[in-house]
Write a protein that holds these residues in place. Structure first.
Motif, PDB file in Angstrom:
ATOM      1  N   HIS A 231      45.365  37.748  35.613  1.00 31.07           N
ATOM      2  CA  HIS A 231      46.848  36.724  35.632  1.00 31.07           C
ATOM      3  C   HIS A 231      46.876  36.008  34.303  1.00 31.07           C
ATOM      4  CE1 HIS A 231      48.196  38.113  39.618  1.00 31.07           C
ATOM      5  NE2 HIS A 231      47.348  38.225  39.698  1.00 31.07           N
ATOM      6  N   GLU A 232      47.080  35.481  33.829  1.00 35.45           N
ATOM      7  CA  GLU A 232      47.413  35.674  32.331  1.00 35.45           C
ATOM      8  C   GLU A 232      48.424  34.228  32.723  1.00 35.45           C
ATOM      9  OE1 GLU A 232      50.154  38.505  29.802  1.00 35.45           O
ATOM     10  OE2 GLU A 232      48.951  38.544  29.674  1.00 35.45           O
ATOM     11  N   GLY A 233      48.204  33.140  31.699  1.00 40.10           N
ATOM     12  CA  GLY A 233      49.374  32.055  31.497  1.00 40.10           C
ATOM     13  C   GLY A 233      50.098  31.285  32.522  1.00 40.10           C
ATOM     14  N   ALA A 234      50.332  30.291  31.806  1.00 41.11           N
ATOM     15  CA  ALA A 234      50.890  29.264  33.023  1.00 41.11           C
ATOM     16  C   ALA A 234      51.857  29.690  33.911  1.00 41.11           C
ATOM     17  CB  ALA A 234      51.504  27.878  32.423  1.00 41.11           C
ATOM     18  N   SER A 235      52.462  31.053  34.046  1.00 39.87           N
ATOM     19  CA  SER A 235      53.532  31.609  34.723  1.00 39.87           C
ATOM     20  C   SER A 235      52.841  32.360  35.538  1.00 39.87           C
ATOM     21  CB  SER A 235      54.146  32.593  33.630  1.00 39.87           C
ATOM     22  OG  SER A 235      53.592  33.387  33.038  1.00 39.87           O
ATOM     23  N   GLN A 236      50.735  32.752  34.607  1.00 43.00           N
ATOM     24  CA  GLN A 236      50.610  33.542  35.929  1.00 43.00           C
ATOM     25  C   GLN A 236      50.607  35.135  36.263  1.00 43.00           C
ATOM     26  OE1 GLN A 236      49.698  31.517  39.556  1.00 43.00           O
ATOM     27  NE2 GLN A 236      48.538  29.591  38.854  1.00 43.00           N
ATOM     28  N   LEU A 237      51.248  35.847  35.325  1.00 37.96           N
ATOM     29  CA  LEU A 237      51.848  36.918  35.274  1.00 37.96           C
ATOM     30  C   LEU A 237      50.644  38.309  35.307  1.00 37.96           C
ATOM     31  CD1 LEU A 237      54.305  36.686  32.257  1.00 37.96           C
ATOM     32  CD2 LEU A 237      54.673  36.401  34.365  1.00 37.96           C
ATOM     33  N   PHE A 238      50.976  39.446  35.149  1.00 39.04           N
ATOM     34  CA  PHE A 238      49.704  40.198  35.845  1.00 39.04           C
ATOM     35  C   PHE A 238      49.234  40.329  34.299  1.00 39.04           C
ATOM     36  CE2 PHE A 238      51.695  41.557  40.035  1.00 39.04           C
ATOM     37  CZ  PHE A 238      50.711  41.716  40.652  1.00 39.04           C
ATOM     38  N   GLU A 239      48.228  40.321  33.734  1.00 35.57           N
ATOM     39  CA  GLU A 239      47.271  40.564  32.375  1.00 35.57           C
ATOM     40  C   GLU A 239      47.689  42.242  31.896  1.00 35.57           C
ATOM     41  OE1 GLU A 239      43.262  39.123  31.320  1.00 35.57           O
ATOM     42  OE2 GLU A 239      43.091  41.122  31.933  1.00 35.57           O
ATOM     43  N   ARG A 240      47.357  42.208  31.500  1.00 33.52           N
ATOM     44  CA  ARG A 240      48.142  44.231  30.711  1.00 33.52           C
ATOM     45  C   ARG A 240      46.943  44.891  31.125  1.00 33.52           C
ATOM     46  NH1 ARG A 240      52.972  44.603  28.774  1.00 33.52           N
ATOM     47  NH2 ARG A 240      53.942  42.648  27.884  1.00 33.52           N
ATOM     48  N   ASN A 241      45.526  44.403  30.406  1.00 30.24           N
ATOM     49  CA  ASN A 241      44.927  45.514  30.976  1.00 30.24           C
ATOM     50  C   ASN A 241      44.591  46.349  31.491  1.00 30.24           C
ATOM     51  OD1 ASN A 241      44.518  44.403  27.991  1.00 30.24           O
ATOM     52  ND2 ASN A 241      42.922  43.013  27.914  1.00 30.24           N
ATOM     53  N   GLY A 242      45.406  46.608  32.530  1.00 30.11           N
ATOM     54  CA  GLY A 242      45.084  47.107  33.806  1.00 30.11           C
ATOM     55  C   GLY A 242      44.269  46.390  35.338  1.00 30.11           C
ATOM     56  N   THR A 243      43.219  46.828  36.230  1.00 27.99           N
ATOM     57  CA  THR A 243      42.975  46.276  37.373  1.00 27.99           C
ATOM     58  C   THR A 243      41.562  46.763  37.152  1.00 27.99           C
ATOM     59  OG1 THR A 243      43.048  45.843  39.499  1.00 27.99           O
ATOM     60  CG2 THR A 243      44.064  47.825  38.612  1.00 27.99           C
ATOM     61  N   GLY A 244      41.236  46.862  38.320  1.00 30.38           N
ATOM     62  CA  GLY A 244      39.557  46.951  38.495  1.00 30.38           C
ATOM     63  C   GLY A 244      39.354  46.924  40.105  1.00 30.38           C
ATOM     64  N   ARG A 245      38.294  48.034  40.420  1.00 33.32           N
ATOM     65  CA  ARG A 245      38.545  48.116  41.502  1.00 33.32           C
ATOM     66  C   ARG A 245      36.752  47.282  42.248  1.00 33.32           C
ATOM     67  NH1 ARG A 245      41.504  51.724  43.770  1.00 33.32           N
ATOM     68  NH2 ARG A 245      41.621  53.528  42.734  1.00 33.32           N
ATOM     69  N   MET A 246      37.475  46.800  43.171  1.00 29.70           N
ATOM     70  CA  MET A 246      36.306  44.988  43.415  1.00 29.70           C
ATOM     71  C   MET A 246      35.079  45.265  43.904  1.00 29.70           C
ATOM     72  SD  MET A 246      37.873  43.488  47.326  1.00 29.70           S
ATOM     73  CE  MET A 246      36.313  43.565  48.192  1.00 29.70           C
ATOM     74  N   GLY A 247      34.286  46.247  44.109  1.00 32.63           N
ATOM     75  CA  GLY A 247      33.166  46.729  43.521  1.00 32.63           C
ATOM     76  C   GLY A 247      32.030  45.403  45.416  1.00 32.63           C
ATOM     77  N   THR A 248      30.779  45.150  44.997  1.00 35.77           N
ATOM     78  CA  THR A 248      30.275  44.601  46.431  1.00 35.77           C
ATOM     79  C   THR A 248      31.250  42.770  46.238  1.00 35.77           C
ATOM     80  OG1 THR A 248      28.894  44.095  45.258  1.00 35.77           O
ATOM     81  CG2 THR A 248      29.064  46.222  46.217  1.00 35.77           C
ATOM     82  N   VAL A 249      31.183  41.978  47.443  1.00 33.08           N
ATOM     83  CA  VAL A 249      31.024  40.905  47.231  1.00 33.08           C
ATOM     84  C   VAL A 249      29.844  40.258  48.160  1.00 33.08           C
ATOM     85  CG1 VAL A 249      33.031  39.568  48.131  1.00 33.08           C
ATOM     86  CG2 VAL A 249      33.289  41.352  47.468  1.00 33.08           C
ATOM     87  N   GLU A 250      29.248  38.644  47.536  1.00 37.64           N
ATOM     88  CA  GLU A 250      28.379  39.263  48.279  1.00 37.64           C
ATOM     89  C   GLU A 250      28.800  36.653  48.065  1.00 37.64           C
ATOM     90  OE1 GLU A 250      23.995  36.631  46.854  1.00 37.64           O
ATOM     91  OE2 GLU A 250      25.442  38.050  45.710  1.00 37.64           O
ATOM     92  N   ARG A 251      29.033  36.130  49.576  1.00 35.99           N
ATOM     93  CA  ARG A 251      29.129  34.870  49.796  1.00 35.99           C
ATOM     94  C   ARG A 251      28.077  34.079  49.687  1.00 35.99           C
ATOM     95  NH1 ARG A 251      32.540  32.159  53.284  1.00 35.99           N
ATOM     96  NH2 ARG A 251      33.366  34.183  54.552  1.00 35.99           N
ATOM     97  N   LEU A 252      28.526  33.691  48.759  1.00 35.38           N
ATOM     98  CA  LEU A 252      27.759  31.990  48.090  1.00 35.38           C
ATOM     99  C   LEU A 252      28.268  30.874  48.593  1.00 35.38           C
ATOM    100  CD1 LEU A 252      28.116  32.699  44.019  1.00 35.38           C
ATOM    101  CD2 LEU A 252      26.253  34.182  45.641  1.00 35.38           C
ATOM    102  N   SER A 253      28.827  30.508  49.156  1.00 38.22           N
ATOM    103  CA  SER A 253      29.233  29.010  49.740  1.00 38.22           C
ATOM    104  C   SER A 253      30.943  29.643  51.015  1.00 38.22           C
ATOM    105  CB  SER A 253      29.937  27.750  49.406  1.00 38.22           C
ATOM    106  OG  SER A 253      31.018  28.375  48.881  1.00 38.22           O
TER     107      SER A 253
END
Length: 395
Positions: free
Chosen positions: A83-105
């Motif tokens: 997201h972009e800006g103080a209003s937290q609008l969606f960024e223009r450049n698309g979206t990404g697949r989540m991939g893998t998630v590793e818990r650090l804390s």
């Protein structure tokens, strides 16, 4: 079904649907607020970026679900969006697949792309300090919609507000003369939510309609409206391959290859109401795929959804002729969407007094071809008195 003043329905499991209606006539859901208690999306801030190997460290906002929760990892579609800006609008450049998630804390996680996406520009563009939302979309596979109406007529929703949805907020599937009046999709007032719905505001298909008026769609992780002709899988093909079911409402239908989208021929009703030849010699159906394709549940889901890859065996579709007619969208607005305002795959449609502001795609897309292999008869689209601002393209 009418709610009393101030009625809010809160569902507890975002992998499941809300209100479901099948084969109903003159039925409506009115004057309720719908939300999901377990929140189908999460959000946080990128605290650091690692380039070798590519990854970023994400700190979850307090009170939001963990991105390594099974419902995120097992979702039909999971992704992250900056997201972009103080209003937290969606960024223009698309979206990404989540991939893998590793818990650090307890509240910090490392996101890493799948191997084939490690050079993806969207992953490489991430930077510390960015706000990020993560969705777990349960849609075609689980029918996890707040309002789902299939094979209905003269029905719809009026005065319904959706605060968060695991998939599309409203579905009118293969339904006739539906209505969506004074409905709203938005984040809960006073909350810090970045996302209201994990998918489109409304998807509609059928022979006539829908009629959509006085609605507002905000902060959604996909398009505002998707309106297309009716598409049904061939459930059964006769042994001589001269007839098939289900039957369309019209007098004829296209048979469309389930993988390529190529039209194989035109089927017409005989005196007994069955669809008759020309039917492709290689026509397949859900029945002919058999139980073999169901051994792997996830693969079976993909065979029967719009997310399949080229080369997968999917049932042929039938598209009713003349397709959707008489669709109307008026006095409706779209704000902050990761997608388009309206996507049109139908005939004979009027769009009047539409307002589109900050969408990452075009304000309106009129297209006879779905990217996932379906062809439609698109003509006679009238658009007037509309405003499109801050979009990738007007039309």
């Amino acid at each position: 079904i009418r709610g009393e003043e101030g009625t809010e329905i809160r569902f507890t499991d975002s992998t499941r649907g809300g209100f479901g209606f099948w084969g109903c006539t003159e039925t409506a859901l009115k004057n309720v607020v719908i939300s999901y208690r377990d929140n189908p999306s999460t959000q946080g801030t990128i605290v650091s970026v690692e380039k070798d190997p590519v990854s970023f460290v994400f700190k979850r906002d307090p009170g939001y679900p963990d991105p390594d929760d099974p419902r995120f990892l097992d979702a039909h579609s999971n992704r992250f969006t900056a997201h972009e800006g103080a209003s937290q609008l969606f960024e223009r450049n698309g979206t990404g697949r989540m991939g893998t998630v590793e818990r650090l804390s307890s509240d910090t996680f490392r996101f890493r792309p799948f191997e084939h996406m490690k050079t993806n520009p969207y992953w490489l563009a991430r930077k510390a300090g960015e706000r990020v939302s993560v969705i777990a979309r349960y849609s075609e596979s689980a029918k996890a919609y707040p309002v789902y109406m299939m094979l209905c007529s003269l029905s719809g929703a009026e005065g319904v507000t959706v605060y968060d949805a695991p998939g599309q907020s409203f579905i009118f599937s293969a339904s006739t003369a539906m209505r969506l009046l004074d409905c709203t999709v938005r984040v809960r007032p006073g909350s810090d939510d970045l996302v209201s719905s994990n998918a489109d505001g409304c998807m509609a298909s059928g022979m006539i309609g829908p009629y959509i008026a006085g609605c507002r769609f905000e902060s959604m992780e996909d398009d505002g409206l998707n309106i297309g002709s009716s598409v049904s899988a061939l459930e059964k093909v006769s042994e001589d391959r001269l007839t098939c079911t289900p039957l369309p409402d019209g007098d004829a239908a296209f048979q469309v290859d389930g993988v390529t989208g190529v039209i194989k021929g035109v089927l017409r009703k005989d005196a007994k109401g069955r669809l008759t030849r020309p039917l492709g010699a290689d026509a397949i159906s859900a029945q002919s795929l058999g139980n073999g394709a169901k051994k792997d549940v996830k693969e079976w889901i993909r065979h029967n959804s719009w997310v399949g890859k080229a080369g997968e065996v999917k049932p042929d579709r039938i598209i009713h002729i003349p397709g959707t007619v008489g669709a109307i969208v008026k006095d409706t607005s779209f704000y902050n969407l990761r997608g388009m305002g309206i996507q049109v795959h139908c005939a004979n449609m009027l769009v009047d007094n539409m307002s589109v502001t900050h969408v990452t795609g075009p304000g309106m897309n009129i297209n006879p071809l779905f990217g996932w292999g379906m062809v439609f008869d698109v003509h006679n689209i009238i658009v007037r008195n509309c405003t499109v601002k801050d979009a990738s393209a007007g039309f």
